[in-house]
Scaffold this motif. Sequence first.
Motif, PDB file in Angstrom:
ATOM      1  N   UNK A  85       0.851  -1.186   0.000  1.00 40.12           N
ATOM      2  CA  UNK A  85       0.000   0.000   0.000  1.00 40.12           C
ATOM      3  C   UNK A  85       0.886   1.235   0.000  1.00 40.12           C
ATOM      4  N   UNK A  86       0.612   2.179  -0.900  1.00 44.77           N
ATOM      5  CA  UNK A  86       1.385   3.416  -0.939  1.00 44.77           C
ATOM      6  C   UNK A  86       0.897   4.369   0.145  1.00 44.77           C
ATOM      7  N   UNK A  87       1.864   5.051   0.759  1.00 46.66           N
ATOM      8  CA  UNK A  87       1.584   5.888   1.919  1.00 46.66           C
ATOM      9  C   UNK A  87       2.123   7.299   1.747  1.00 46.66           C
ATOM     10  N   UNK A  88       1.515   8.235   2.472  1.00 41.52           N
ATOM     11  CA  UNK A  88       2.123   9.529   2.737  1.00 41.52           C
ATOM     12  C   UNK A  88       3.072   9.361   3.916  1.00 41.52           C
ATOM     13  N   UNK A  89       3.841  10.414   4.198  1.00 35.48           N
ATOM     14  CA  UNK A  89       4.791  10.373   5.303  1.00 35.48           C
ATOM     15  C   UNK A  89       4.669  11.659   6.117  1.00 35.48           C
ATOM     16  N   UNK A  90       4.651  11.525   7.437  1.00 29.88           N
ATOM     17  CA  UNK A  90       4.701  12.675   8.341  1.00 29.88           C
ATOM     18  C   UNK A  90       5.859  12.467   9.311  1.00 29.88           C
ATOM     19  N   UNK A  91       6.715  13.484   9.424  1.00 29.91           N
ATOM     20  CA  UNK A  91       7.844  13.473  10.351  1.00 29.91           C
ATOM     21  C   UNK A  91       7.514  14.404  11.506  1.00 29.91           C
ATOM     22  N   UNK A  92       7.757  13.960  12.733  1.00 29.33           N
ATOM     23  CA  UNK A  92       7.450  14.820  13.878  1.00 29.33           C
ATOM     24  C   UNK A  92       8.318  14.474  15.074  1.00 29.33           C
ATOM     25  N   UNK A  93       8.572  15.497  15.874  1.00 28.62           N
ATOM     26  CA  UNK A  93       9.352  15.354  17.101  1.00 28.62           C
ATOM     27  C   UNK A  93       8.478  14.715  18.173  1.00 28.62           C
ATOM     28  N   UNK A  94       9.073  13.828  18.969  1.00 24.53           N
ATOM     29  CA  UNK A  94       8.273  13.103  19.968  1.00 24.53           C
ATOM     30  C   UNK A  94       7.642  14.036  21.003  1.00 24.53           C
ATOM     31  N   UNK A  95       8.264  15.192  21.252  1.00 21.63           N
ATOM     32  CA  UNK A  95       7.726  16.102  22.267  1.00 21.63           C
ATOM     33  C   UNK A  95       6.405  16.741  21.847  1.00 21.63           C
ATOM     34  N   UNK A  96       6.086  16.701  20.558  1.00 19.26           N
ATOM     35  CA  UNK A  96       4.829  17.281  20.085  1.00 19.26           C
ATOM     36  C   UNK A  96       3.627  16.483  20.579  1.00 19.26           C
ATOM     37  N   UNK A 149       0.678   4.180  12.005  1.00 18.39           N
ATOM     38  CA  UNK A 149       0.035   4.190  10.693  1.00 18.39           C
ATOM     39  C   UNK A 149      -1.418   4.594  10.861  1.00 18.39           C
ATOM     40  N   UNK A 150      -1.812   5.650  10.153  1.00 17.60           N
ATOM     41  CA  UNK A 150      -3.201   6.106  10.223  1.00 17.60           C
ATOM     42  C   UNK A 150      -3.522   6.928   8.982  1.00 17.60           C
ATOM     43  N   UNK A 151      -4.720   6.734   8.453  1.00 20.71           N
ATOM     44  CA  UNK A 151      -5.221   7.504   7.309  1.00 20.71           C
ATOM     45  C   UNK A 151      -4.235   7.470   6.139  1.00 20.71           C
ATOM     46  N   UNK A 152      -3.747   6.274   5.804  1.00 17.33           N
ATOM     47  CA  UNK A 152      -2.822   6.071   4.684  1.00 17.33           C
ATOM     48  C   UNK A 152      -1.549   6.910   4.832  1.00 17.33           C
ATOM     49  N   UNK A 153      -1.124   7.073   6.069  1.00 15.24           N
ATOM     50  CA  UNK A 153       0.040   7.905   6.371  1.00 15.24           C
ATOM     51  C   UNK A 153       0.917   7.210   7.396  1.00 15.24           C
ATOM     52  N   UNK A 154       2.223   7.185   7.121  1.00 15.25           N
ATOM     53  CA  UNK A 154       3.191   6.682   8.085  1.00 15.25           C
ATOM     54  C   UNK A 154       3.717   7.855   8.903  1.00 15.25           C
ATOM     55  N   UNK A 155       3.613   7.760  10.214  1.00 12.69           N
ATOM     56  CA  UNK A 155       4.136   8.774  11.118  1.00 12.69           C
ATOM     57  C   UNK A 155       5.473   8.292  11.665  1.00 12.69           C
ATOM     58  N   UNK A 156       6.524   9.070  11.383  1.00 12.32           N
ATOM     59  CA  UNK A 156       7.861   8.787  11.908  1.00 12.32           C
ATOM     60  C   UNK A 156       8.122   9.780  13.034  1.00 12.32           C
ATOM     61  N   UNK A 157       8.091   9.284  14.262  1.00 13.91           N
ATOM     62  CA  UNK A 157       8.293  10.124  15.439  1.00 13.91           C
ATOM     63  C   UNK A 157       9.680   9.854  16.003  1.00 13.91           C
ATOM     64  N   UNK A 158      10.432  10.926  16.258  1.00 14.50           N
ATOM     65  CA  UNK A 158      11.777  10.740  16.783  1.00 14.50           C
ATOM     66  C   UNK A 158      12.304  11.991  17.456  1.00 14.50           C
ATOM     67  N   UNK A 159      13.533  11.908  17.910  1.00 15.01           N
ATOM     68  CA  UNK A 159      14.196  13.046  18.548  1.00 15.01           C
ATOM     69  C   UNK A 159      14.926  13.870  17.492  1.00 15.01           C
TER      70      UNK A 159
END
Length: 217
Positions: A85-96, A149-159
């Motif tokens: 399945x093809x996905x979008x990508x969201x990058x975010x800091x864990x503190x958010x 994984x939610x709404x065809x989007x991979x969330x990459x959470x990190x520092x």
Amino acid sequence: MKLPVAIHRARLGADEFRVVRPAQPLTRAVLIDHDRHLDAYLDQDAARNIAGLWMLAARSPRSLIHLPMRANHPPAREVPDDVGVQLDLVLLHHSLQFNPSHWKQVRGRLGPGRPQTVSLPEAEHDDVAVADYAARHYRENRDLFHQHLHAETLFMTGSAKVFRETARHFLDVARKGPGYVPIHPSYPHFCTELHSNDGILGDAREIHIEYCDQWNS
């Protein structure tokens, strides 16, 4: 590196979210979910832009970095034949502490955005960030990626540290892929990986990242 982006703001109840997207669509980039792992296929421009967005995530702890890719055409060459399945990508800091279940509503409220150019001088250095590889394997290491994984989007959470140290994977693809493929016709695959042995993945799957120079459109 000068990185053109669009800054969006969306309100959900009492909360306002700042979302950053590339100014122009990354049309030659796909992220495919193969259940046990993920594959990213990128051309030079997409790899360079994603490297910049990866670095931007390291220094933007209050922003969601959104890479719309799920509707893109795949590369012209064959990719693994298991269904993905093809996905979008969201990058975010864990503190958010953003809840991915809110993403579909936030995404639906994004307007055209405000153009801005971000300066990333660190992208021009060969050693984007010097990693302490031994420290990554200490039990106390908290600089790890986690995925949702939610709404065809991979969330990459990190520092900030793990984003900063892993941006080099995308820079390597952008810098070395175009020169590698023409001189290796029998195996024209330049790739790198966010690997489970690297001490950077917590609750997260491996991501195989490959350069592709031929696309269906």
